[in-house]
Enzyme design. Structure first.
Site, PDB file in Angstrom:
ATOM      1  CE1 TYR A 178      -8.933  -6.367  -5.306  1.00  0.00           C
ATOM      2  CE2 TYR A 178      -8.782  -5.047  -7.305  1.00  0.00           C
ATOM      3  CZ  TYR A 178      -8.238  -5.483  -6.109  1.00  0.00           C
ATOM      4  OH  TYR A 178      -7.006  -5.029  -5.711  1.00  0.00           O
ATOM      5  CE  LYS A 182      -8.723  -3.582  -3.000  1.00  0.00           C
ATOM      6  NZ  LYS A 182      -7.998  -3.530  -1.723  1.00  0.00           N
TER       7      LYS A 182
HETATM    8  N1  LIG Z   1      -1.068  -7.181  -6.418  1.00  0.00           N
HETATM    9  C1  LIG Z   1      -1.662  -6.265  -7.149  1.00  0.00           C
HETATM   10  O1  LIG Z   1      -1.476  -6.188  -8.367  1.00  0.00           O
HETATM   11  C2  LIG Z   1      -2.590  -5.266  -6.511  1.00  0.00           C
HETATM   12  C3  LIG Z   1      -2.957  -4.137  -7.259  1.00  0.00           C
HETATM   13  C4  LIG Z   1      -3.775  -3.182  -6.664  1.00  0.00           C
HETATM   14  C5  LIG Z   1      -4.199  -3.327  -5.359  1.00  0.00           C
HETATM   15  N2  LIG Z   1      -3.837  -4.427  -4.649  1.00  0.00           N
HETATM   16  C6  LIG Z   1      -4.278  -4.490  -3.260  1.00  0.00           C
HETATM   17  O2  LIG Z   1      -3.141  -4.443  -2.426  1.00  0.00           O
HETATM   18  C7  LIG Z   1      -3.332  -5.240  -1.256  1.00  0.00           C
HETATM   19  C8  LIG Z   1      -2.233  -6.272  -1.100  1.00  0.00           C
HETATM   20  O3  LIG Z   1      -2.191  -7.072  -2.242  1.00  0.00           O
HETATM   21  P1  LIG Z   1      -1.115  -8.230  -2.437  1.00  0.00           P
HETATM   22  O4  LIG Z   1      -1.085  -8.499  -3.906  1.00  0.00           O
HETATM   23  O5  LIG Z   1       0.140  -7.879  -1.714  1.00  0.00           O
HETATM   24  O6  LIG Z   1      -1.878  -9.417  -1.709  1.00  0.00           O
HETATM   25  P2  LIG Z   1      -1.473 -10.940  -1.406  1.00  0.00           P
HETATM   26  O7  LIG Z   1      -2.669 -11.731  -1.763  1.00  0.00           O
HETATM   27  O8  LIG Z   1      -0.155 -11.338  -2.010  1.00  0.00           O
HETATM   28  O9  LIG Z   1      -1.302 -10.911   0.192  1.00  0.00           O
HETATM   29  C9  LIG Z   1      -2.403 -10.614   0.987  1.00  0.00           C
HETATM   30  C10 LIG Z   1      -2.081 -10.916   2.437  1.00  0.00           C
HETATM   31  O10 LIG Z   1      -3.259 -10.583   3.190  1.00  0.00           O
HETATM   32  C11 LIG Z   1      -3.600 -11.670   4.049  1.00  0.00           C
HETATM   33  N3  LIG Z   1      -5.044 -11.690   4.237  1.00  0.00           N
HETATM   34  C12 LIG Z   1      -5.991 -12.089   3.350  1.00  0.00           C
HETATM   35  N4  LIG Z   1      -7.204 -12.023   3.899  1.00  0.00           N
HETATM   36  C13 LIG Z   1      -7.040 -11.571   5.170  1.00  0.00           C
HETATM   37  C14 LIG Z   1      -7.929 -11.299   6.241  1.00  0.00           C
HETATM   38  N5  LIG Z   1      -9.239 -11.509   6.125  1.00  0.00           N
HETATM   39  N6  LIG Z   1      -7.407 -10.806   7.380  1.00  0.00           N
HETATM   40  C15 LIG Z   1      -6.084 -10.618   7.522  1.00  0.00           C
HETATM   41  N7  LIG Z   1      -5.187 -10.881   6.551  1.00  0.00           N
HETATM   42  C16 LIG Z   1      -5.666 -11.349   5.385  1.00  0.00           C
HETATM   43  C17 LIG Z   1      -3.081 -12.902   3.331  1.00  0.00           C
HETATM   44  O11 LIG Z   1      -2.877 -13.994   4.229  1.00  0.00           O
HETATM   45  C18 LIG Z   1      -1.788 -12.386   2.696  1.00  0.00           C
HETATM   46  O12 LIG Z   1      -0.686 -12.519   3.575  1.00  0.00           O
HETATM   47  C19 LIG Z   1      -4.722  -5.833  -1.393  1.00  0.00           C
HETATM   48  O13 LIG Z   1      -5.637  -5.010  -0.699  1.00  0.00           O
HETATM   49  C20 LIG Z   1      -4.978  -5.782  -2.891  1.00  0.00           C
HETATM   50  O14 LIG Z   1      -6.353  -5.706  -3.178  1.00  0.00           O
HETATM   51  C21 LIG Z   1      -3.054  -5.399  -5.198  1.00  0.00           C
END
Ligand SMILES: NC(=O)c1ccc[n+]([C@@H]2O[C@H](COP(=O)([O-])OP(=O)(O)OC[C@H]3O[C@@H](n4cnc5c(N)ncnc54)[C@H](O)[C@@H]3O)[C@@H](O)[C@H]2O)c1
Length: 278
Positions: A178, A182
């Site tokens: 991961y 990033k």
């Molecule tokens: N939640 C956290 O703490 C956090 C922290 C830092 C960064 N992020 C990043 O922020 C972004 C969103 O995170 P989140 O926690 O809201 O995610 P989440 O897992 O709650 O939601 C992700 C969404 O993306 C969709 N998805 C997954 N794979 C896909 C694909 N191949 N094509 C199209 N859609 C796809 C899923 O169906 C889902 O609706 C991600 O890139 C994650 O890496 C999250």
């Protein structure tokens, strides 16, 4: 007239089905966009977000569509952009929010090859396909004039925000695959911004800290002890709300933000400020 964000164009949110993507789609609708494309690998959740957005949209001409798209499939991404352009004529603000955390937490040398490759395929290749097709569409568009436009501050062809992570400035313990993707997403963002900025396309990355989304809650490493460690280690001593990150994405997409390009913006509640939190 008060302080207006001038966000009356068309927004595309990838990953709009849940978490930060869903919140971003809803914030764009609130902010006044005329069109919204809710894309997700899970079409029923994208459809639900589009319906919710219609209820809260502030632009009287607002319309939203939902599109099934696996961002790691280049043809799917081409189809998404073509369908969006056919429906709305242009894409002004793209937010590439979808991503994968991976299935497990393991020390670097124990990372399964399949997991390493799978995360690259979604978090790096997927963002590459999206930015590539979004830029190609934006380059065909005229610059969008707003009341801010002047000879020295031209209108923009588009803004793209990629969701990176605070894990792009530090390493997540047991999250090698991961973390690596990033860091790559910041590099991809800078490279694309460098090559297309002159043409009126602004590309930036947002780096959230721990945000309470279904994705985070469903991660195998999400335990009460793990959560407490996170709260202890961040200056605000709380998780982010998805809407806080969404609102930042929307603010950065505004032509008010016209001079920010190639930037990696931390929005992490202080997770990476210090190693000495009380
Ligand atoms: N939640 C956290 O703490 C956090 C922290 C830092 C960064 N992020 C990043 O922020 C972004 C969103 O995170 P989140 O926690 O809201 O995610 P989440 O897992 O709650 O939601 C992700 C969404 O993306 C969709 N998805 C997954 N794979 C896909 C694909 N191949 N094509 C199209 N859609 C796809 C899923 O169906 C889902 O609706 C991600 O890139 C994650 O890496 C999250």
């Amino acid at each position: 007239m008060g302080f207006n964000l001038f966000l009356r164009g068309v927004a595309m949110v990838v990953g709009a089905g849940q978490g930060m993507g869903r919140a971003t789609a809803l914030s764009f609708a609130e902010a006044g966009v005329r069109g919204l494309i809710c894309a997700d690998i899970n079409q029923s959740s994208a459809l639900a977000t589009a319906e919710e957005a219609r209820k809260i949209a502030s632009n009287k001409d607002f319309d939203a569509i939902s599109v099934a798209c696996d961002m790691s499939n280049h043809q799917n991404v081409k189809d998404l952009v073509a369908q969006s352009a056919a429906r709305f004529g242009r894409i002004d603000y793209a937010a590439n929010v979808a991503g994968s955390f991976g299935k497990s937490r393991k020390a670097f040398a124990d990372t399964p090859d399949e997991e390493w490759l799978q995360l690259q395929n979604i978090n790096i290749n997927g963002v590459f396909y999206l930015v590539k097709e979004q830029v190609k569409q934006m380059e065909k568009q005229e610059r969008l004039e707003t009341p801010l436009t002047s000879a020295s501050r031209p209108g923009e062809r588009g803004s793209i925000i990629n969701l990176s992570s605070a894990a792009a400035v530090i390493a997540v313990p047991g999250g090698a695959a991961y973390t690596h993707t990033k860091f790559a997403s910041n590099g991809l963002t800078k490279a694309a911004a460098q090559d297309h900025g002159f043409n009126g396309i602004r590309i930036n990355a947002v780096l959230p800290g721990y945000t309470m989304t279904p994705g985070l809650a469903g991660f195998p490493g999400a335990t009460p002890e793990g959560a407490q460690k996170i709260l202890d280690a961040n200056t605000l001593h709380r998780f982010a709300e998805p809407k806080e990150i969404a609102d930042t994405i929307v603010l950065l997409s505004s032509p008010r933000n016209s001079y920010m390009i190639g930037a990696s913006i931390l929005v992490d509640g202080g997770q990476t400020i210090t190693a000495e939190n009380e």
